[in-house]
Design an enzyme around this catalytic site. Structure first.
Site, PDB file in Angstrom:
ATOM      1  N   TYR A 168       0.838  -1.204   0.000  1.00 14.05           N
ATOM      2  CA  TYR A 168       0.000   0.000   0.000  1.00 14.05           C
ATOM      3  C   TYR A 168       0.876   1.258   0.000  1.00 14.05           C
ATOM      4  O   TYR A 168       0.652   2.193  -0.788  1.00 14.05           O
ATOM      5  CB  TYR A 168      -0.965  -0.003   1.206  1.00 14.05           C
ATOM      6  CG  TYR A 168      -1.749   1.279   1.272  1.00 14.05           C
ATOM      7  CD1 TYR A 168      -2.799   1.520   0.372  1.00 14.05           C
ATOM      8  CD2 TYR A 168      -1.402   2.296   2.161  1.00 14.05           C
ATOM      9  CE1 TYR A 168      -3.485   2.731   0.372  1.00 14.05           C
ATOM     10  CE2 TYR A 168      -2.077   3.507   2.171  1.00 14.05           C
ATOM     11  CZ  TYR A 168      -3.118   3.712   1.275  1.00 14.05           C
ATOM     12  OH  TYR A 168      -3.788   4.919   1.271  1.00 14.05           O
ATOM     13  N   ARG A 212       2.247   8.653  13.087  1.00 14.33           N
ATOM     14  CA  ARG A 212       1.931   9.921  13.768  1.00 14.33           C
ATOM     15  C   ARG A 212       0.430  10.211  13.778  1.00 14.33           C
ATOM     16  O   ARG A 212      -0.122  10.725  14.748  1.00 14.33           O
ATOM     17  CB  ARG A 212       2.683  11.044  13.028  1.00 14.33           C
ATOM     18  CG  ARG A 212       2.513  12.420  13.597  1.00 14.33           C
ATOM     19  CD  ARG A 212       2.875  13.467  12.560  1.00 14.33           C
ATOM     20  NE  ARG A 212       2.025  13.383  11.368  1.00 14.33           N
ATOM     21  CZ  ARG A 212       2.266  14.013  10.219  1.00 14.33           C
ATOM     22  NH1 ARG A 212       3.356  14.751  10.087  1.00 14.33           N
ATOM     23  NH2 ARG A 212       1.440  13.909   9.184  1.00 14.33           N
ATOM     24  N   ARG A 225     -10.295   4.907   6.608  1.00 14.69           N
ATOM     25  CA  ARG A 225      -9.626   3.601   6.628  1.00 14.69           C
ATOM     26  C   ARG A 225      -8.336   3.701   7.412  1.00 14.69           C
ATOM     27  O   ARG A 225      -7.728   4.749   7.492  1.00 14.69           O
ATOM     28  CB  ARG A 225      -9.353   3.145   5.208  1.00 14.69           C
ATOM     29  CG  ARG A 225     -10.590   2.455   4.628  1.00 14.69           C
ATOM     30  CD  ARG A 225     -10.514   2.202   3.177  1.00 14.69           C
ATOM     31  NE  ARG A 225      -9.747   3.199   2.475  1.00 14.69           N
ATOM     32  CZ  ARG A 225      -8.699   2.932   1.706  1.00 14.69           C
ATOM     33  NH1 ARG A 225      -8.294   1.694   1.552  1.00 14.69           N
ATOM     34  NH2 ARG A 225      -8.073   3.894   1.062  1.00 14.69           N
ATOM     35  N   PHE A 285      15.431  19.642  -1.242  1.00 12.40           N
ATOM     36  CA  PHE A 285      14.036  19.256  -1.450  1.00 12.40           C
ATOM     37  C   PHE A 285      13.786  17.833  -0.924  1.00 12.40           C
ATOM     38  O   PHE A 285      12.749  17.550  -0.322  1.00 12.40           O
ATOM     39  CB  PHE A 285      13.737  19.359  -2.962  1.00 12.40           C
ATOM     40  CG  PHE A 285      12.440  18.742  -3.390  1.00 12.40           C
ATOM     41  CD1 PHE A 285      11.246  19.419  -3.180  1.00 12.40           C
ATOM     42  CD2 PHE A 285      12.403  17.497  -3.996  1.00 12.40           C
ATOM     43  CE1 PHE A 285      10.050  18.852  -3.567  1.00 12.40           C
ATOM     44  CE2 PHE A 285      11.208  16.926  -4.393  1.00 12.40           C
ATOM     45  CZ  PHE A 285      10.024  17.605  -4.175  1.00 12.40           C
TER      46      PHE A 285
END
Ligand code: IN0
Length: 416
Positions: A168, A212, A225, A285
């Site tokens: 996932y 978190r 979910r 970045f």
């Protein structure tokens, strides 16, 4: 704690916070005049404040591609997250999203607040996308297609095993890493990174977010979910939501520590990925979110507050990370410091203590072996606030300004 209280406790935060504020002001003034680009950049600032600043520092061509990539992904996320859309309606939208980005006439209303505006005015994003170079378009299209298909697969599937969890996270974040690596390569500024390292960069960030955000996600109405894998939490409780109840505090923290230990496995790959970057703006970045992630994990580890409220790095520390991250030495330094912060929190009786300790020591060893750890300011919070002369001078000037303003205001009121 209020801003002033936080600054008094951490006076070293003041200067980076002011610098960040000025940078944000400057960036907001630089919104492009064309309506579609103007929409994209102001939307970027709304949905991701500090991240938008770092995107801003990439060269124009790459910056535009990353901005559009970010907004396309946010839009895909908005469709995935909207619980009011039925699954059989949602799946075809996710699967075809990579084609919709080419069509400025396409739009689909969903989401809330800023995301609702993003969806309703998606034609601006499409118009900007159509102006990107073909290499950039192809990279964004390919990742959007694979991510949409992955999200669709998980609409009707729970995250059961750790393998499901990795799969996932690959769809929603690892693929972002693959996509960004392609964009960096297309800009001519970087070599193409190996997919497995790019994937780990995304997994480390996403797993940190999932850890978190436990409480925020479990309390969401309508129910959202959850992505904590059953294979991990079922060792501690019968239902995932049981972790938030006080009587399960010991188990909850053990489960949390198990999740943090799982996330730490990606650090080695992330350090390897970052050490291969050559362009300073691309490096910053990539490095800033990674340092924020290890800092957040160090805060969350063994911390029951994850199940009681919000555990986030304070704004001042975020500002310091943004201010200070320039080279690989800064990254090794930060990873070393946050590992040192986590290590003493490992309790002997924690079921995963040995595994966690091994992973932390591996990270510390990698940082030490880099040979660049000396000569740097530490991120570790000292108990005593330390006031340096610059901070005292800034505090003094601020107090004089506030005092002068208040006196003038009082005088004006007395004269009326
Ligand atoms: C990101 C990532 C990101 C940045 C740089 C390199 C990356 C390499 C691989 C994968 C992702 C990478 O960074 C952002 C950071 C962000 O949005 N921070 C928020 C703060 C927060 O707590 O959410 C902010 O407001 O500043 C990120 O989290 N994601 C992301 C999304 C798109 C792109 Cl183009 C880059 C989201 C995610 C799911 C972790 C990939």
């Amino acid at each position: 704690m209020g801003t002033l209280g936080a600054i008094m406790k951490h006076p070293d935060d003041l200067y980076p916070l002011l610098k960040l504020k000025m940078a944000a002001r400057h960036a907001e003034k630089q919104i492009p005049p064309q309506p579609h680009w103007g929409f994209c950049y102001s939307m970027l600032h709304k949905v991701s404040r500090s991240f938008a600043l770092v995107i801003q520092q990439l060269g124009t061509e790459l910056r535009d591609a990353v901005c559009i990539f970010y907004l396309v992904l946010r839009a895909l996320d908005t469709v995935e997250d909207d619980t009011s859309i039925a699954a059989d309606f949602k799946v075809p939208i996710l699967m075809a999203f990579h084609r919709h980005i080419y069509d400025p006439d396409w739009h689909f209303s969903c989401g809330t607040k800023d995301y609702k505006v993003l969806m309703e005015q998606f034609h601006h994003v499409s118009n900007a996308f159509l102006e990107l170079g073909r290499n950039y378009q192809e990279a964004i299209e390919d990742i959007t297609m694979r991510m949409g298909a992955g999200m669709a697969k998980f609409i009707c599937k729970e995250v059961e095993t750790v393998a499901d969890y990795d799969e996932y996270c690959h769809y929603v974040a690892g693929l972002v890493g693959l996509g960004l690596s392609k964009l960096f390569h297309a800009s001519g500024k970087e070599d193409l990174a190996p997919d497995s390292l790019s994937n780990s960069m995304g997994l480390f960030l996403q797993k940190t977010n999932i850890i978190r955000d436990y409480l925020e996600d479990i309390n969401e109405i309508p129910k959202s979910r959850m992505f904590w894998p059953r294979e991990i939490w079922s060792k501690y409780v019968d239902k995932l939501e049981d972790l938030k109840y006080e009587e399960n505090s010991v188990k909850a923290v053990q489960c949390l520590n198990d999740m943090v230990t799982n996330a730490l496995i990606h650090v080695e790959d992330c350090l390897q990925y970052m050490s291969a970057l050559r362009n300073p703006a691309i490096f910053r970045f990539c490095a800033i979110p990674q340092i924020m992630a290890i800092g957040t994990l160090a805060l969350c580890y063994n911390n029951i507050e994850v199940f009681r409220g919000v555990v986030k790095m304070r704004r001042g520390l975020t500002a310091r990370v943004i201010d200070r991250t320039r080279t690989m030495a800064d990254v090794y330094g930060a990873f070393f410091d946050f590992s040192c912060m986590l290590k003493p929190k490992i309790e002997k009786h924690d079921p995963n203590a040995t595994k966690t300790l091994n992973r932390i020591e591996t990270i510390q060893k990698l940082c030490r072996e880099s040979g660049v750890l000396s000569k740097r300011k530490s991120y570790i919070i000292r108990n005593e606030p330390r006031y340096n002369s610059v901070t005292i001078a800034i505090l003094f000037v601020l107090l004089v300004i506030i005092f002068t303003y208040l006196s003038a205001y009082r005088q004006k009121n007395q004269n009326m």
